[in-house]
Every structure is written in C-alpha cells, then in structure tokens.
Design a protein around this motif. Structure first.
Motif, short mmCIF file in Angstrom:
data_model
loop_
_atom_site.label_atom_id
_atom_site.label_comp_id
_atom_site.label_asym_id
_atom_site.label_seq_id
_atom_site.Cartn_x
_atom_site.Cartn_y
_atom_site.Cartn_z
N LEU A 1 -6.08 10.93 -35.36
CA LEU A 1 -5.63 10.84 -36.74
C LEU A 1 -4.28 11.52 -36.93
CD1 LEU A 1 -6.25 10.06 -39.68
CD2 LEU A 1 -7.43 12.26 -39.93
N GLN A 2 -4.13 12.71 -36.37
CA GLN A 2 -2.87 13.43 -36.54
C GLN A 2 -1.71 12.72 -35.83
OE1 GLN A 2 -2.70 15.65 -38.78
NE2 GLN A 2 -4.93 15.63 -39.04
N GLU B 1 3.35 9.51 -36.88
CA GLU B 1 4.20 8.33 -36.76
C GLU B 1 4.29 7.55 -38.06
OE1 GLU B 1 3.50 5.85 -33.42
OE2 GLU B 1 3.29 7.52 -32.02
N GLY B 2 3.77 8.13 -39.14
CA GLY B 2 3.88 7.50 -40.44
C GLY B 2 2.85 6.43 -40.72
N VAL B 3 1.78 6.40 -39.95
CA VAL B 3 0.73 5.39 -40.13
C VAL B 3 -0.31 5.93 -41.11
CG1 VAL B 3 -1.08 4.04 -39.01
CG2 VAL B 3 1.08 4.50 -37.81
N THR B 4 -0.64 5.15 -42.12
CA THR B 4 -1.66 5.53 -43.09
C THR B 4 -3.03 5.04 -42.60
OG1 THR B 4 -0.11 5.40 -44.93
CG2 THR B 4 -2.46 5.30 -45.47
N VAL B 5 -3.94 5.99 -42.39
CA VAL B 5 -5.30 5.67 -41.93
C VAL B 5 -6.24 5.81 -43.12
CG1 VAL B 5 -7.15 6.27 -40.33
CG2 VAL B 5 -4.76 6.48 -39.60
N ARG B 6 -6.98 4.76 -43.40
CA ARG B 6 -7.85 4.74 -44.58
C ARG B 6 -9.32 4.90 -44.28
NH1 ARG B 6 -4.82 5.74 -49.02
NH2 ARG B 6 -3.10 4.24 -49.24
N ALA B 7 -9.74 4.62 -43.03
CA ALA B 7 -11.18 4.59 -42.77
C ALA B 7 -11.47 4.92 -41.31
CB ALA B 7 -11.76 3.22 -43.13
N LEU B 8 -12.73 5.21 -41.04
CA LEU B 8 -13.25 5.45 -39.70
C LEU B 8 -14.40 4.47 -39.47
CD1 LEU B 8 -13.87 7.16 -37.07
CD2 LEU B 8 -15.30 8.62 -38.55
N ILE B 9 -14.42 3.82 -38.31
CA ILE B 9 -15.53 2.95 -37.94
C ILE B 9 -16.40 3.65 -36.91
CG2 ILE B 9 -16.17 0.81 -36.74
CD1 ILE B 9 -13.73 -0.52 -37.94
N LEU B 10 -17.70 3.70 -37.17
CA LEU B 10 -18.69 4.23 -36.22
C LEU B 10 -19.64 3.11 -35.83
CD1 LEU B 10 -19.63 7.63 -37.92
CD2 LEU B 10 -18.12 7.31 -35.95
#
Length: 539
Positions: A221-222, A227-236
C-alpha cells in the motif's frame, strides 16, 4: 495510454527482483500471461478499449480454447486434452443432476418470466440470507435486504470495482491469486490491481509458504501511494485460490483492522467455503465474526458454481450492509441479472433443509462431495510424492499448488511458459504461476476435482513430461555446468511443502512418515545421491 503501454512491453520474463524494481504503473498493466504483446496487431475496427479486451481474450484463454477444440473423451477422443487447468468440480454430476431435475425444480409462474427486482427476487434473497446465516455461522440472522444476486462472482468483482473505484484507481490483492480477477476489475471499470507479493520462503513473520501478513499489505500500500496511486479496496480470497490456505479468525481480524486504518473497502470472496474437505481444517467466514471492524466497508461474495459443482449455472451473491454500495451494484444488475427460472431453482436448492439444518445438503451432498474431493486430492498428492515433486498440502478448494522449479534450469518466466506449453503439447492443461502473478517462476496449479480415470491418465502425461525434462537438464548440465539462480529453494521444498498444517515443523523429528517418504523419494531420484550418502552417513 494503457494500450500503448501494453503493446510496448516485453514478454513478461525475469524474476522477482526485476518485477519489484519496475514501476507499479507498469506492473499493473502487465496482464498478458500467455502472449507477447509485440505480436499483437491493433484492429482498426475496435476502440482502444476494444483492442485491450481483444488482448485479454487472446492472452488468457489460449489453453482454454485449445482444450475446447480438442477435449479428451474416453471413447470419442482418447488422445484429447485433459483439463487440469479450469477450476471446476467434476465429481458430483450424479448428485446435482438428480437434484436439479426433481419435480420441485420445474415451477413456472408469471413472475419468473417477467422483469424482477434487479437485486434478485425477494424469495431467493431470503433463502440466500438464511443459507449464509447457517453456513457462515452468523451471530445474528442475516438480512435479505443486504443480499444482491448476479450472474456469477466475476460480474460481482466487475460491479464492485466500478462502484468503489474511479478509472485508474486500484485495488490491493496478494499474489498469487486467481487471475480472472484482473480482467473482471479492469475491462469495464478500468481499475488496476496493486500486488502484495508473497513468496515461498520461511522468514521473519512468515511461518508458512506464501503467508499473507499485515506487514506485506502495508508495504504494498505504501509503495503504491508513494507513486501516486490511489488504492480504494483490498481483496481477500478465503479459502485462497490457488494456495488453498484458510485464514484463521485472528488473521481475518488483522486484515480487516488494517483495511479500517486506511479506510479501504474489503471484498471477501468465499466462493470455496463449503469445499473444505478435511475435518482437520476449519473455515471461518467474515460473516461469522462477532464484530466487523468496519461493516460499512466489508462486502462478502459467494456463489454455487464451486461448492455445488455447477459452474455452468451462473449465480453469485453479494452480502453488504452498505445500502449505497448495494444500490449502486444493483443498477449494474440490469446487465448481469439471473433469469427467473434459474432463481427459482437456486432458491429450491438452498432451502433443501430439514430442521434445524439443510438435510439433503448436509447429509447427502456435502458428505459425498467432501469424501470424493479428499480421495481425489489424496491420489494426486500421493503421485506428486512418488515423483518427488514438492507442493503445498492444503485441505480446501479443488487445487494443489505445485513447485516445478527444479525443472527450470535458469528459473525465468519464459522457461515456465515453455514448460506450460510442453504440458499442453502432451495433452494436459495446467495453470502456470505467471497466470496468478506469482513472484517466483516455476509454480503451477493443478485441479484434482475430476474422475479417477482422467486423473490417472493426466498424471501419466505429467510424469512423462517431467521425466523427459529431468533427463534434458542432466544432459545440459554435463555439457555446460552452470549455477542455478534460484537461491534459497530448499527453504520451501525439503521440509515445509509436504506439511499440511499452518504450524511448520522446526526439526526433522516433527515431520510425519509420509513427509519423510516424500523427501527421501525426491532425494533418491537424483543420480548420485545413493553414492554420496551411504547408510552409515545417513544414520
């Protein structure tokens, strides 16, 4: 832009260090697992999106198309391709065909032939809620208003990615993972995946191969945010495909707490929850937790294609307490609805209960299905032990994650692809690790949920390829000795791969007899082992 990036890149070789050194933006569009995009010809009849969809179809379905063009049939085509690559349960047609043709399945009333509520007919959503309450061991009855029905979990991934992310944003997932998710989230929503790379080494906080930890999620995530990427969710994925891992309650809570800290949605895919075939393993559903850390951002998926061996019936369901998410997904159900007669059949299947539990499901179907899965798994893993091939020994799903790294002399993804094609040329379809974005070349997934005669013939064909490859490597090494670049291979092969429990052994005495036999067979297959290791030295 995505099209130009994809067509301008190489063939997807290299190793883990090379992959991690590349910018995330490149990693997320490197979605061609089975073709070199330099060979791709852009069609003047398609938009940029259409050309990308065309790349997906050409790259991810080569083996699948070859199989359908040359299917094995015991009588009509005995030299055809045996499919150990597509995750389907082919063990229960007798049970399911009998159940689905009983008289209660054949109702035809006007509402079933008319447009439904796009979330699904209420009678079905009520049955899904009751079914999940029972099998997920929910602490309180689940509510039908939180249930949405679509034509499969692929459509659910696509819909959720579209409503939770804007184009160009990303979802976090651990590798290796079921590769179909890549196109599910990308083709419509233009949502990318950020990878938390897992590997086979037992180091630091990792006590088993390919273990998912919060530390690895945090790093991925970090890195993306840097790199400026927006992460909205996590898939399990739980049980995990292709590893077969089942997450403990404490692990699930750790992952959900991580997501809450970073305000990430969590999409939990529990499609194999009833395909845990050994009593020693216990599945824990997110819906069975006493308290969800962030219920408004937790969304659970399930479907009947795997657990009920009916992948041709397209049915998936989403459970979410967030009505904004439910309504947004429902607007896309117009494109992904389940037809009325099928909704009736699924409701009848799920309500097949005698109080207090579903009678036919528990006493007939699951009992037989688990016994058949266990027997098929035992056969394939015994064959792998005889061959001296390491693997992850888990008790969920239809697959075994196999370590073929010793059959790659240089340890690259190009060499992995050559081995995959060699299996296909010998009429057995497997899935290679690159298709799951595995960070280590040489891992393959085999599907074992098949009839005995196909398992036997398929394993014979696999054995033939491996024995030929072993002889070739020996000949190559005699002509041109070289040092393998697969450092640390013993960490994940000798002791731990044959072990089924999450707690790995700390010394040889804690391995069981079967593990030791498999290890000895692996050692004895090398040409000079007996000469270098006398009985006195071994004692």
């Amino acid at each position: 832009q995505a099209l130009s990036e994809m067509t301008g890149m190489g063939g997807g070789g290299g190793d883990l260090q090379e992959m991690r050194a590349r910018p995330l933006s490149e990693r997320r569009v490197d979605m061609h697992s089975f073709c070199n995009p330099s060979d791709f010809q852009r069609s003047p009849y398609l938009s940029a999106r259409g050309n990308i969809a065309n790349i997906f179809r050409g790259s991810t379905e080569e083996g699948y198309k070859a199989y359908h063009a040359d299917k094995y049939d015991e009588d009509k085509n005995p030299n055809g391709i045996i499919n150990f690559g597509t995750s389907e349960n082919k063990l229960c047609f007798d049970l399911m065909s009998k159940r689905l043709t009983q008289t209660d399945m054949n109702l035809m009333e006007p509402p079933l032939l008319q447009y439904p509520d796009w979330k699904g007919h209420m009678f079905l959503r009520e049955e899904v809620a009751r079914f999940l309450t029972y099998y997920c061991k929910a602490p309180a009855p689940l509510k039908a208003e939180n249930v949405i029905v679509l034509n499969g979990c692929g459509s659910l991934f696509s819909a959720l990615a579209t409503v939770l992310c804007d184009p160009g944003e990303a979802v976090l997932i651990a590798t290796p993972f079921y590769g179909g998710i890549t196109q599910s989230v990308f083709l419509y929503g233009n949502v990318k995946l950020v990878y938390a790379y897992l590997d086979s080494k037992i180091t630091g906080t990792s006590t088993r191969p390919f273990q998912l930890t919060v530390e690895k999620l945090e790093k991925a995530l970090q890195d993306a945010r840097a790199e400026g990427v927006t992460v909205r969710a996590l898939i399990l994925l739980n049980p995990q495909n292709p590893l077969g891992d089942i997450y403990s309650l404490s692990e699930l809570r750790d992952y959900l707490e991580f997501a809450k800290r970073h305000e990430l949605h969590v999409i939990v895919d529990e499609i194999y929850m009833l395909s845990v075939f050994d009593e020693s393993a216990t599945f824990h559903s997110v819906l069975g937790m006493d308290r969800l850390p962030d219920p408004q951002r937790t969304h659970v998926m399930w479907g009947i294609s795997k657990d009920f061996a009916v992948s041709g019936i397209r049915f998936g369901t989403l459970y979410t307490e967030n009505q904004d998410v439910a309504n947004a997904v429902a607007s896309l159900c117009y494109f992904h609805g389940v037809c009325g007669p099928v909704q009736h059949k699924v409701a009848q299947l799920l309500r097949d209960r005698g109080e207090p539990a579903p009678y036919w499901i528990n006493q007939v179907y699951l009992r037989a299905n688990h016994a058949r899965l266990k027997a098929a798994h035992t056969y394939v893993t015994d064959e792998l032990k005889t061959l001296g091939v390491p693997f992850l020994n888990r008790n969920a799903g239809f697959f075994v994650w196999i370590d073929f790294r010793k059959y790659l002399r240089t340890g690259t993804f190009e060499e992995e692809m050559l081995l995959w094609r060699r299996f296909l040329d010998n009429k057995v379809l497997l899935s290679c690790g690159k298709a799951f974005e595995c960070s280590e070349p040489g891992w393959f997934r085999i599907i074992f949920a098949d009839k005995t005669h196909r398992l036997q013939l398929g394993m014979q064909r696999i054995r033939k390829v491996l024995e030929e490859r072993e002889q070739e490597i020996l000949a190559e090494e005699k002509e041109q000795p070289c040092q393998s670049d697969q450092d640390g291979k013993a960490d994940s092969t000798d002791e731990v791969i044959f072990v089924s429990r999450h707690q790995e052994p700390t010394c040889a005495s804690s391995s069981n007899l079967g593990d030791l036999i498999g290890l000895l067979q692996q050692q004895m297959r090398s040409s000079d082992w007996l000469q270098k290791n006398t009985a006195e030295q071994f004692a």
